[in-house]
Design an enzyme around this catalytic site. Sequence first.
Site, PDB file in Angstrom:
ATOM      1  N   ASP A   1     127.398 -10.262  49.412  1.00 39.23           N
ATOM      2  CA  ASP A   1     125.887 -10.393  49.538  1.00 39.23           C
ATOM      3  C   ASP A   1     125.231 -10.899  48.556  1.00 39.23           C
ATOM      4  O   ASP A   1     125.740 -10.661  47.242  1.00 39.23           O
ATOM      5  CB  ASP A   1     125.628  -9.243  50.275  1.00 39.23           C
ATOM      6  CG  ASP A   1     124.459  -9.381  51.266  1.00 39.23           C
ATOM      7  OD1 ASP A   1     123.623 -10.450  51.338  1.00 39.23           O
ATOM      8  OD2 ASP A   1     124.116  -8.488  52.093  1.00 39.23           O
TER       9      ASP A   1
ATOM     10  N   ARG B   1     117.229 -18.879  60.596  1.00 42.56           N
ATOM     11  CA  ARG B   1     116.514 -19.497  59.419  1.00 42.56           C
ATOM     12  C   ARG B   1     115.994 -21.051  60.125  1.00 42.56           C
ATOM     13  O   ARG B   1     114.916 -21.566  59.409  1.00 42.56           O
ATOM     14  CB  ARG B   1     117.478 -19.801  58.287  1.00 42.56           C
ATOM     15  CG  ARG B   1     118.261 -18.724  57.792  1.00 42.56           C
ATOM     16  CD  ARG B   1     117.383 -17.555  57.177  1.00 42.56           C
ATOM     17  NE  ARG B   1     117.907 -16.634  56.405  1.00 42.56           N
ATOM     18  CZ  ARG B   1     117.444 -15.257  56.265  1.00 42.56           C
ATOM     19  NH1 ARG B   1     116.363 -14.886  56.535  1.00 42.56           N
ATOM     20  NH2 ARG B   1     118.130 -14.397  55.582  1.00 42.56           N
TER      21      ARG B   1
ATOM     22  N   LYS C   1     130.124  -9.836  58.384  1.00 40.98           N
ATOM     23  CA  LYS C   1     129.359  -8.929  57.212  1.00 40.98           C
ATOM     24  C   LYS C   1     129.034  -7.654  57.932  1.00 40.98           C
ATOM     25  O   LYS C   1     128.720  -7.657  59.202  1.00 40.98           O
ATOM     26  CB  LYS C   1     128.185  -9.991  56.759  1.00 40.98           C
ATOM     27  CG  LYS C   1     127.292 -10.479  57.707  1.00 40.98           C
ATOM     28  CD  LYS C   1     126.324 -11.511  57.178  1.00 40.98           C
ATOM     29  CE  LYS C   1     125.214 -11.828  57.891  1.00 40.98           C
ATOM     30  NZ  LYS C   1     124.237 -12.802  57.454  1.00 40.98           N
ATOM     31  N   HIS C   2     128.670  -6.754  57.077  1.00 44.83           N
ATOM     32  CA  HIS C   2     128.685  -6.488  55.650  1.00 44.83           C
ATOM     33  C   HIS C   2     129.567  -5.474  55.449  1.00 44.83           C
ATOM     34  O   HIS C   2     129.571  -4.188  55.651  1.00 44.83           O
ATOM     35  CB  HIS C   2     127.441  -6.215  55.308  1.00 44.83           C
ATOM     36  CG  HIS C   2     126.218  -7.037  55.635  1.00 44.83           C
ATOM     37  ND1 HIS C   2     125.640  -6.685  56.975  1.00 44.83           N
ATOM     38  CD2 HIS C   2     125.535  -7.990  55.011  1.00 44.83           C
ATOM     39  CE1 HIS C   2     124.940  -7.778  56.962  1.00 44.83           C
ATOM     40  NE2 HIS C   2     124.551  -8.398  56.082  1.00 44.83           N
TER      41      HIS C   2
ATOM     42  N   HIS D   1     118.369  -4.056  50.421  1.00 48.32           N
ATOM     43  CA  HIS D   1     117.625  -5.105  49.766  1.00 48.32           C
ATOM     44  C   HIS D   1     116.777  -4.285  48.560  1.00 48.32           C
ATOM     45  O   HIS D   1     116.645  -4.872  47.547  1.00 48.32           O
ATOM     46  CB  HIS D   1     116.757  -5.844  50.518  1.00 48.32           C
ATOM     47  CG  HIS D   1     117.635  -6.772  51.700  1.00 48.32           C
ATOM     48  ND1 HIS D   1     118.177  -6.190  52.555  1.00 48.32           N
ATOM     49  CD2 HIS D   1     117.799  -8.022  51.358  1.00 48.32           C
ATOM     50  CE1 HIS D   1     118.769  -7.417  53.237  1.00 48.32           C
ATOM     51  NE2 HIS D   1     118.519  -8.511  52.480  1.00 48.32           N
TER      52      HIS D   1
ATOM     53  N   ASP E   1     122.006 -18.170  56.939  1.00 44.70           N
ATOM     54  CA  ASP E   1     122.115 -17.286  57.640  1.00 44.70           C
ATOM     55  C   ASP E   1     121.366 -17.548  59.066  1.00 44.70           C
ATOM     56  O   ASP E   1     120.307 -16.691  59.322  1.00 44.70           O
ATOM     57  CB  ASP E   1     121.181 -15.797  57.080  1.00 44.70           C
ATOM     58  CG  ASP E   1     121.950 -15.360  55.640  1.00 44.70           C
ATOM     59  OD1 ASP E   1     123.026 -15.147  55.662  1.00 44.70           O
ATOM     60  OD2 ASP E   1     121.165 -15.816  54.661  1.00 44.70           O
TER      61      ASP E   1
ATOM     62  N   ARG F   1     120.698  -6.949  64.729  1.00 47.84           N
ATOM     63  CA  ARG F   1     121.482  -7.656  64.096  1.00 47.84           C
ATOM     64  C   ARG F   1     122.741  -7.445  64.591  1.00 47.84           C
ATOM     65  O   ARG F   1     123.868  -8.411  64.830  1.00 47.84           O
ATOM     66  CB  ARG F   1     121.114  -7.956  62.755  1.00 47.84           C
ATOM     67  CG  ARG F   1     119.933  -8.432  62.161  1.00 47.84           C
ATOM     68  CD  ARG F   1     119.937  -8.045  60.664  1.00 47.84           C
ATOM     69  NE  ARG F   1     120.886  -9.020  60.036  1.00 47.84           N
ATOM     70  CZ  ARG F   1     121.060  -9.046  58.511  1.00 47.84           C
ATOM     71  NH1 ARG F   1     120.572  -7.754  57.878  1.00 47.84           N
ATOM     72  NH2 ARG F   1     121.861  -9.670  57.965  1.00 47.84           N
TER      73      ARG F   1
END
Length: 596
Positions: A325, A147, A239-240, A252, A139, A208
């Site tokens: 996901d 990351r 996404k998403h 999450h 990601d 994002r």
Amino acid sequence: MSRTTTRRTTLSGALALAFAGATAPWADASGRRPDDGRVRGWVTSTLARMTLHEKVGQLFVQQVYGSDATTPDARNLPLYGVRTPAEVVQKYALGGVIYFAWTDSVQDPEQILGLSNGLQRAALSRDSKVEVPLTLSVDQEQGIVTRIGPPATQFPGGMALGAGRSAEDARTAAAITGMELKAMGLTTDFAPVCDTNVNPLNPVIGTRSFSSDPALAAELAAAQVRGYQEDGGVMSSAKHFPGHGDTATDSHVAFPVITHTRAEWESIDAPPFEAAIAAGIDMVMTAHLAFPALDDSGDPATLSHPILTGVLREELGFEGVIITDSLEMQGVRDRYGDAEVPVRALLAGADQLLMTPAMDEAFDAVVAAVRSGRITRAALDEKVARVLTLKARRGLVKDAMADPGALWDVVGIPAHLAAADAVSDRTTTLVRNDDAVLPLDAAGADLLVTGYGVSTTATLAAALEEQGATTTVRQTGTSPSDAQIAAAVAAAAGRDAVVVTTMKAWTSAPQQRLVAALRETGVPVVVVAVRDPYDVAYLGDAPTYLATYSYSPVALEAAARVIAGAVSPTGKLPVDIPVAGDPDTVLYPFGFGLGY
């Protein structure tokens, strides 16, 4: 010569590298994709020789623990029953692996390349009639979801690109990111984020997203697809789906419900995904949320046949790979068990399953579903064929290995760093400058840098010192105590100005108190919001306010140049900023932004 000067003088080289010719790294010398006839032939012959176990394995993309492929790591045992990443790949004939810092997959470019090549060797050396390489994914959205840090080139992220209003810049950011990922052996970036962030209280998407404006989000999404795939040579994933932009719930940890009507979905949520599909996006990632206007069953979109097959496949015409996901997220685990969720996702229309939390149970459940006919053999072959086709078209079958000798010819080179600086300079947004505090005469100025983030305040202070200022740093975090606020106020005394960073101050009364206390000192205060631009609505009438949309070093360095007047701010708000507590009243509208 300073680092900033070195980076900025090589910009033209970066743009030339990003767009030279139109020859993507996965193409042959003439710029053509691998011949579709040869791809189909390889896919057909490979499918015919694969066992059921190997076909099912291609449907799973998992995290593995360890910094290299062959060193045992006990964290693999509870989930997989084996110790090394290579053994995980071989046991399940995995379709792919996803990298994270918390799995030790991401440390530095050389380590990443070594792990990538080691995992590919494991995939290609199985005792099997077929050789199928892995997709190796990350990601690397840039901005707040990054990351892989420096020395890889950093960019400020989606909403910052929205503030910059440049499709060319968005494509450049994706191209450079893709090139560097490919040089490290990674094949797939789970980006761009195609959610239209129309809810300022959104806890999971926010910066994002490119924008709250569907047209702008669509334009930049399409540009990034082309940057990743055509210029950078990696797969990308929108996404998403069907859109995570209007929720105040984090999937999450809970189960969001999107209450948009069908017409609202078509006008707000769908355009970026439609644009990504039109641009040739390789993959689409599902969202773990209910969308009653598209499917009133109450199931999350990840498990919804009407959404994944009815809308995404049949209505939007998407022919690529649908990937879920993470199946570890709570939003997809509320209604069904961890073994049942993967089966339902596949029945809904997904092709690949990301990060199942119960691997043996899930794998066995999918195999059992195929053997019982619940998932037909034809449906399984269609899914595997999509995965294999993508791997072949992106050149993995021809050459899955990264070249260690070429790594530092690509990753973090001066041309890329210069391009990142230039793109970032065009994103910083000046929202308030009531007392004409900015630009500061930084040369010789005595500044206090305080607020959120140990590395954030240190990086911003260092960047201001490059502009000639003398700085003192007093980091106070996301929830400063009364003692920390008092210490910052004391440190402000006698300074020429205070630069205070906020990070989601709209959720933090202590940050709001810090800004208010600093303003009471009478010293000029410059607020720099290093994540959500919405903070300004919660800071009273703070007269000087910049939005960077990101605490990436490259964004902070750009902010320092704006503060010092080396760069004039040109960013425009890519979202409406509402009045605090009154989401229907706009305080600063989409498109607002000041200059010098």
